[in-house]
Design an enzyme around this catalytic site. Structure first.
Site, PDB file in Angstrom:
ATOM      1  CD  GLU A   1      20.220 -92.247  44.950  1.00 40.41           C
ATOM      2  OE1 GLU A   1      20.794 -93.129  45.640  1.00 40.41           O
ATOM      3  OE2 GLU A   1      18.985 -92.125  44.906  1.00 40.41           O
TER       4      GLU A   1
ATOM      5  CB  CYS B   1      27.076 -96.331  45.029  1.00 37.27           C
ATOM      6  SG  CYS B   1      25.930 -96.366  43.641  1.00 37.27           S
TER       7      CYS B   1
END
Length: 487
Positions: free
Chosen positions: A255, A289
Site C-alpha cells: 500500500e 494516504c
C-alpha cells in the site's frame, strides 16, 4: 485536558522469541507537539537480532497454526478487548508521539481493537469448499493454510491501526509475525506488543524489531526465510520491497502513495462539501494516504464553495495534540515540516494563488506547527497536483463539467480513493463507475474506511491482494486442492 504526555523508558523494547531485549543503540522519541519533551528511549535492532526474530518466527509458526481455533479466537478477542478498554490511555500515548489530536488518537486505538475483534470472529469462519471431480468416484476439497512467516512493515501516520489490520489477519490465519514499525512512533508499537505478549502465544509467534529501513527493513525483505511481506509506505520504498522479494518468490502486499481527488459538483450541498473537505484534507494534518489533496470544483459552485471553505478553515484550531478543542495538531517531525513548506513554495512557483494559510505557527508549545493551507487557480498537470503531498494542504482545480471532473480525477499515476459531493443519483453513479480508484466516496470525505470490507487502490497506489475484511485471506493464506478416491 492536561497536555503533559506520558514518558516511557523502554531501552528493552525489542521483542524476539518471547523475550524483551536491548538493541545495539537507542533513539529518542520526541513529542512533535512540544519538541522539548523526549517521550523515552527505544532500542534499535541489529541485523543479527532480525535474523534471530526470523528464526524464532519460523520455529513457532507450525505450532501456532495447529493451535485449536477457539484458542486463536480467544487470543485475538482479548487483544481487541484490551485495546478498546484502554483507548483513552493508549490514544493519549499515540497522540503524544505522532501529533494527531487526542480524539483521533483515541479513535485509532479503538479501531485497532475492532480489527482484532473482527479477525477473532474470522478465525471461526475458516470453511473450505468441496466439489465433484470430473472423474467418477473422486471427491475434491479446497482448503486454505497459513503462508508461514509474515514481515509487517507499517508507517507512522496510523501506527496502531495500520499495524493491527496486518497483524490481526496474519495471526488469525495461523501465520507468525515479525513487525517493523516506523521509528517515529516506537511507543505505540511497544504498547501493542505488551498486550500481545500477555496472551501467551508460542514463543516466536510474534516479534517486534525496531530500527531503520536501510538495516532492519532490508534484512527482512531480502530474507529467503520470510514467506510474505505486508508493507505500507512510499512508492519508492514499495518498489524496493517488490524488487527485493521477487528473486526469492516471496509474496508481497504493498500500500503506497496517493493523490486523491474530491469532486465538488455544481449541485453539491455547500455545507456537506465544506465539511467533507475539512475532514478529508486537513484532519490528521493531512498525513493520510486517503487525504483529498486535489479539490476538483465545477464552475457553477466554485466561488461559493471556495468562500465557504476559507471561512471554515479560519475557524480551525491548531495546537498541542492533547489540548482541548484542537482540530489539527503538529506534523510529525521537522523533516516533514520542511517538506511541506517546500511544496508550498513549489505551488507558488508554479503559479498557484495562496488563498489561506501557508504559515509556520508559533504557539504556546514549541512544536512542528503550520496552518492548514489552500491554493486556488491550480492546474492538474503541475507537480504539486501530481505528487503525494503529505501535508495539511489542498489545491483547487477548476473544471467545467462532470466529464472533465472525472478525467481530472483519473489524470494521475495513483488510484487509491476518489470522492464526489453531489445530490444527483446519475452523477454519483457515473462517478462510481468511471473513477479509476480502489475506493469511491459519495458525499463523504475521501479519508475514512470500514474495517470489514476491502481496502486498496489501483495504479501505483497498491500492489497485491487487498487488505481488510474477508479479502485479507487472499494474502495471508495459500489454497490447497485435495483429490481423493475411496480405497
Amino acid at each position: 485536558m492536561t497536555v503533559q504526555a506520558q514518558i516511557i523508558q523502554a531501552e528493552k523494547s525489542l521483542y524476539i522469541g518471547g523475550e524483551w531485549q536491548s538493541g545495539i543503540s537507542t533513539i529518542a522519541n520526541i513529542n512533535p507537539s512540544d519538541i522539548t519533551q523526549n517521550l523515552g528511549h527505544f532500542a534499535q535492532a541489529s541485523e543479527r537480532q532480525v535474523q534471530d526474530a526470523i528464526s524464532a518466527a519460523k520455529k513457532a509458526q507450525p505450532e501456532w497454526e495447529k493451535t485449536p481455533l477457539e484458542r486463536k479466537q480467544a487470543v485475538l478477542q482479548a487483544i481487541g478487548d484490551e485495546l478498546i478498554a484502554r483507548c483513552d490511555e493508549l490514544g493519549r500515548l499515540l497522540s503524544s508521539e505522532e501529533g494527531k489530536p487526542f480524539m483521533e488518537g483515541r479513535g485509532e486505538i479503538y479501531r485497532a481493537g475492532q480489527f482484532f475483534q473482527y479477525f477473532a470472529a474470522e478465525v471461526l469462519r475458516q470453511i473450505g469448499d468441496s466439489a465433484d471431480s470430473v472423474r467418477p468416484g473422486v471427491s475434491v476439497e479446497v482448503t486454505r493454510e497459513a503462508v508461514g512467516v509474515i514481515a509487517v512493515i507499517s508507517p507512522w501516520n496510523f501506527p496502531t491501526a495500520t499495524a493491527a489490520w496486518k497483524i490481526a489477519p496474519a495471526l488469525a490465519f495461523g501465520n507468525s509475525v515479525i513487525w517493523k514499525p516506523a521509528n517515529l512512533t516506537p511507543a505505540s508499537a511497544v504498547a501493542l506488543t505488551e498486550i500481545i505478549h500477555r496472551q501467551g502465544l508460542p514463543e516466536g509467534t510474534f516479534n517486534l524489531v525496531l530500527g531503520n529501513g536501510s538495516q532492519v527493513g532490508n534484512a527482512l525483505i531480502n530474507s529467503k526465510e520470510i514467506n510474505g511481506v505486508s508493507f505500507t509506505g512510499s512508492v519508492d520504498t514499495g518498489r524496493k520491497v517488490a524488487t527485493a522479494t521477487a528473486p526469492n518468490f516471496v509474496r508481497c502486499q504493498l500500500e503506497m502513495g496517493s493523490k486523491n481527488a474530491l469532486v465538488i459538483a455544481d449541485d453539491a450541498d455547500i455545507q456537506t462539501a465544506v465539511e467533507a473537505t475539512i475532514a478529508g484534507s486537513f484532519s490528521g494534518a493531512g498525513q493520510k494516504c486517503t487525504a483529498s489533496s486535489r479539490l476538483v470544483v465545477m464552475d457553477g459552485i466554485h466561488d461559493a464553495y471556495v468562500d465557504a471553505l476559507i471561512k471554515r478553515m479560519s475557524e480551525l484550531k491548531v495546537g498541542h495534540a492533547l489540548e482541548d478543542g484542537v482540530f489539527m495538531g503538529p506534523v510529525v517531525d521537522g523533516n516533514q515540516l520542511d517538506a511541506n513548506f517546500g511544496w508550498i513554495e513549489n505551488a507558488r512557483q508554479s503559479g498557484a494563488e495562496l488563498a489561506f494559510g501557508g504559515e509556520r505557527l508559533n504557539l504556546a508549545h514549541d512544536g512542528y506547527y503550520m496552518s492548514p493551507t489552500l491554493f486556488i487557480n491550480t492546474d492538474n498537470k503541475w507537480e504539486v497536483n501530481q505528487e503525494e503531498v503529505f501535508a495539511p494542504m489542498a489545491s483547487v482545480i477548476r473544471v467545467s463539467d462532470l466529464e472533465e471532473a472525472i478525467a481530472t480525477t483519473n489524470d494521475t499515476r495513483f488510484g487509491l480513493t476518489g470522492g464526489i459531493i453531489t445530490q444527483s443519483l446519475r452523477t454519483s453513479a457515473l462517478f462510481k463507475q468511471q473513477a479509476q480508484t480502489g475506493c469511491v466516496m459519495v458525499n463523504l470525505p475521501t479519508a475514512g474506511t470500514d474495517y470489514h470490507v476491502p481496502f486498496g487502490g489501483r495504479k501505483e497506489s497498491s500492489f497485491g491482494p487487498r487488505e481488510q475484511g474477508q479479502y485479507a485471506k487472499e494474502f495471508y493464506t495459500v489454497v490447497k486442492t485435495a483429490y481423493q478416491r475411496p480405497y
